[in-house]
Design a protein around this motif. Structure first.
Motif, PDB file in Angstrom:
ATOM      1  N   MET A 200       0.851  -1.196   0.000  1.00 14.65           N
ATOM      2  CA  MET A 200       0.000   0.000   0.000  1.00 14.65           C
ATOM      3  C   MET A 200       0.884   1.243   0.000  1.00 14.65           C
ATOM      4  O   MET A 200       1.794   1.369   0.824  1.00 14.65           O
ATOM      5  N   SER A 201       0.647   2.126  -0.945  1.00 17.91           N
ATOM      6  CA  SER A 201       1.476   3.321  -1.059  1.00 17.91           C
ATOM      7  C   SER A 201       1.160   4.325   0.040  1.00 17.91           C
ATOM      8  O   SER A 201       0.039   4.373   0.561  1.00 17.91           O
ATOM      9  N   LYS A 202       2.168   5.108   0.406  1.00 20.28           N
ATOM     10  CA  LYS A 202       1.983   6.132   1.430  1.00 20.28           C
ATOM     11  C   LYS A 202       1.161   7.288   0.866  1.00 20.28           C
ATOM     12  O   LYS A 202       1.267   7.618  -0.314  1.00 20.28           O
ATOM     13  N   PRO A 203       0.313   7.910   1.697  1.00 17.91           N
ATOM     14  CA  PRO A 203      -0.456   9.058   1.215  1.00 17.91           C
ATOM     15  C   PRO A 203       0.465  10.209   0.851  1.00 17.91           C
ATOM     16  O   PRO A 203       1.492  10.433   1.497  1.00 17.91           O
ATOM     17  N   ARG A 204       0.119  10.922  -0.184  1.00 19.96           N
ATOM     18  CA  ARG A 204       0.948  12.039  -0.634  1.00 19.96           C
ATOM     19  C   ARG A 204       0.833  13.201   0.344  1.00 19.96           C
ATOM     20  O   ARG A 204      -0.245  13.494   0.865  1.00 19.96           O
ATOM     21  N   ILE A 205       1.953  13.853   0.589  1.00 19.22           N
ATOM     22  CA  ILE A 205       1.947  15.025   1.465  1.00 19.22           C
ATOM     23  C   ILE A 205       1.358  16.198   0.686  1.00 19.22           C
ATOM     24  O   ILE A 205       1.703  16.425  -0.479  1.00 19.22           O
ATOM     25  N   LYS A 206       0.490  16.945   1.318  1.00 20.93           N
ATOM     26  CA  LYS A 206      -0.122  18.100   0.668  1.00 20.93           C
ATOM     27  C   LYS A 206       0.937  19.135   0.320  1.00 20.93           C
ATOM     28  O   LYS A 206       1.949  19.269   1.019  1.00 20.93           O
ATOM     29  N   THR A 207       0.692  19.867  -0.759  1.00 13.61           N
ATOM     30  CA  THR A 207       1.653  20.872  -1.209  1.00 13.61           C
ATOM     31  C   THR A 207       1.964  21.872  -0.102  1.00 13.61           C
ATOM     32  O   THR A 207       3.122  22.263   0.089  1.00 13.61           O
ATOM     33  N   TYR A 208       0.948  22.285   0.648  1.00 11.01           N
ATOM     34  CA  TYR A 208       1.139  23.241   1.740  1.00 11.01           C
ATOM     35  C   TYR A 208       2.183  22.726   2.735  1.00 11.01           C
ATOM     36  O   TYR A 208       3.111  23.452   3.120  1.00 11.01           O
ATOM     37  N   ASP A 209       2.037  21.458   3.133  1.00 10.05           N
ATOM     38  CA  ASP A 209       2.964  20.880   4.097  1.00 10.05           C
ATOM     39  C   ASP A 209       4.337  20.652   3.481  1.00 10.05           C
ATOM     40  O   ASP A 209       5.361  20.812   4.161  1.00 10.05           O
ATOM     41  N   ARG A 210       4.385  20.278   2.213  1.00  8.63           N
ATOM     42  CA  ARG A 210       5.668  20.086   1.533  1.00  8.63           C
ATOM     43  C   ARG A 210       6.453  21.393   1.491  1.00  8.63           C
ATOM     44  O   ARG A 210       7.672  21.398   1.690  1.00  8.63           O
ATOM     45  N   ILE A 211       5.762  22.487   1.241  1.00  5.94           N
ATOM     46  CA  ILE A 211       6.433  23.784   1.196  1.00  5.94           C
ATOM     47  C   ILE A 211       7.092  24.083   2.541  1.00  5.94           C
ATOM     48  O   ILE A 211       8.251  24.508   2.602  1.00  5.94           O
ATOM     49  N   ILE A 212       6.370  23.830   3.616  1.00  5.67           N
ATOM     50  CA  ILE A 212       6.905  24.105   4.950  1.00  5.67           C
ATOM     51  C   ILE A 212       8.108  23.210   5.250  1.00  5.67           C
ATOM     52  O   ILE A 212       9.173  23.687   5.673  1.00  5.67           O
ATOM     53  N   LEU A 213       7.968  21.907   5.016  1.00  3.82           N
ATOM     54  CA  LEU A 213       9.026  20.959   5.360  1.00  3.82           C
ATOM     55  C   LEU A 213      10.277  21.154   4.518  1.00  3.82           C
ATOM     56  O   LEU A 213      11.398  21.123   5.034  1.00  3.82           O
ATOM     57  N   GLU A 214      10.104  21.377   3.226  1.00  2.00           N
ATOM     58  CA  GLU A 214      11.265  21.564   2.358  1.00  2.00           C
ATOM     59  C   GLU A 214      11.912  22.930   2.577  1.00  2.00           C
ATOM     60  O   GLU A 214      13.127  23.080   2.428  1.00  2.00           O
ATOM     61  N   SER A 215      11.111  23.927   2.930  1.00  2.00           N
ATOM     62  CA  SER A 215      11.681  25.236   3.265  1.00  2.00           C
ATOM     63  C   SER A 215      12.547  25.139   4.506  1.00  2.00           C
ATOM     64  O   SER A 215      13.638  25.716   4.568  1.00  2.00           O
ATOM     65  N   LEU A 216      12.070  24.388   5.499  1.00  2.00           N
ATOM     66  CA  LEU A 216      12.855  24.175   6.713  1.00  2.00           C
ATOM     67  C   LEU A 216      14.198  23.541   6.361  1.00  2.00           C
ATOM     68  O   LEU A 216      15.248  23.960   6.866  1.00  2.00           O
ATOM     69  N   LYS A 217      14.177  22.549   5.494  1.00  2.00           N
ATOM     70  CA  LYS A 217      15.406  21.889   5.078  1.00  2.00           C
ATOM     71  C   LYS A 217      16.349  22.869   4.386  1.00  2.00           C
ATOM     72  O   LYS A 217      17.560  22.922   4.694  1.00  2.00           O
TER      73      LYS A 217
END
Length: 215
Positions: free
Chosen positions: A1-18
């Motif tokens: 079972m594939s993992k649910p995709r992270i919403k764009t909003y959350d991806r922006i926050i997490l990748e910005s932190l990185k």
């Protein structure tokens, strides 16, 4: 079972932190973030009007991390291990959100909302957490400290935690900041606490301190 995709909003926050942690917040623009994510600037602006809004959301993540990890347990008494876990958590938070403390005055100046809520967090929530921990450790006999000393020691600990990575940068200019830097910071704070540790708990305290010395 594939993992649910992270919403764009959350991806922006997490990748910005990185990106902020790796390259510094001042060196990253919204265009850099969009390109890193493989989205258009317009898509990013649909979620955030500017970089300051992204930084603000990352601050909320930091605040929640501190509040959740440092909550005094209700179902059991605290131990010496909790005292060191408290320090581990503080430095882990500083490591995971380290960009915030490289140019904190500048970020606060650029975002009135962040400035207001950061000061509210430090002067109310964080101060309350520190005081609650110390009073519980004193009640359990782990530490012996006058009530008048609690605030002063708490501030000293916060100063070491807050500026530790900046100190490491200046004292070890040729060495990269790593998690090992945080372990050195934990030992530094433990040195501040050592005069207040009661004799029955000193052996356990020393053992935990030596654990960090080996990292």
């Amino acid at each position: 079972m594939s993992k649910p995709r992270i919403k764009t909003y959350d991806r922006i926050i997490l990748e910005s932190l990185k990106l902020f942690n790796e390259q510094g917040e001042r060196n990253i623009t919204t265009n850099h973030i969009a390109a890193h994510l493989g989205i258009s600037p317009g898509n990013l602006y649909y979620h955030f009007r500017n970089k300051e809004e992204i930084v603000y959301q990352i601050f909320l993540m930091y605040r929640d991390f501190i509040n959740e990890r440092l909550a005094v347990p209700e179902a059991r008494d605290m131990t010496v291990a909790d005292l060191v876990n408290y320090l581990d958590t503080a430095f882990l938070a500083m490591w995971q959100f380290r960009f915030m403390f490289y140019d904190l005055p500048g970020m606060l100046a650029r975002s009135p909302q962040l400035q207001s809520e950061y000061h509210q967090f430090v002067n109310t929530e964080l101060k309350g957490i520190l005081g609650e921990h110390f009073r519980e450790f004193i009640r359990l006999g782990l530490l012996k400290m006058d009530e008048d000393d609690i605030e002063a020691v708490s501030i000293n600990i916060w100063l070491v935690v807050k500026f530790w990575f900046a100190f490491e940068q200046t004292s070890r200019p040729k060495s990269p900041i790593t998690e090992a830097s945080g372990h050195r910071g934990v030992r530094q704070v433990m040195a501040l606490l050592k005069p207040y540790v009661q004799p029955d708990f000193m052996a356990a305290f020393q053992q935990l301190s030596e654990r960090h010395a080996g990292r």
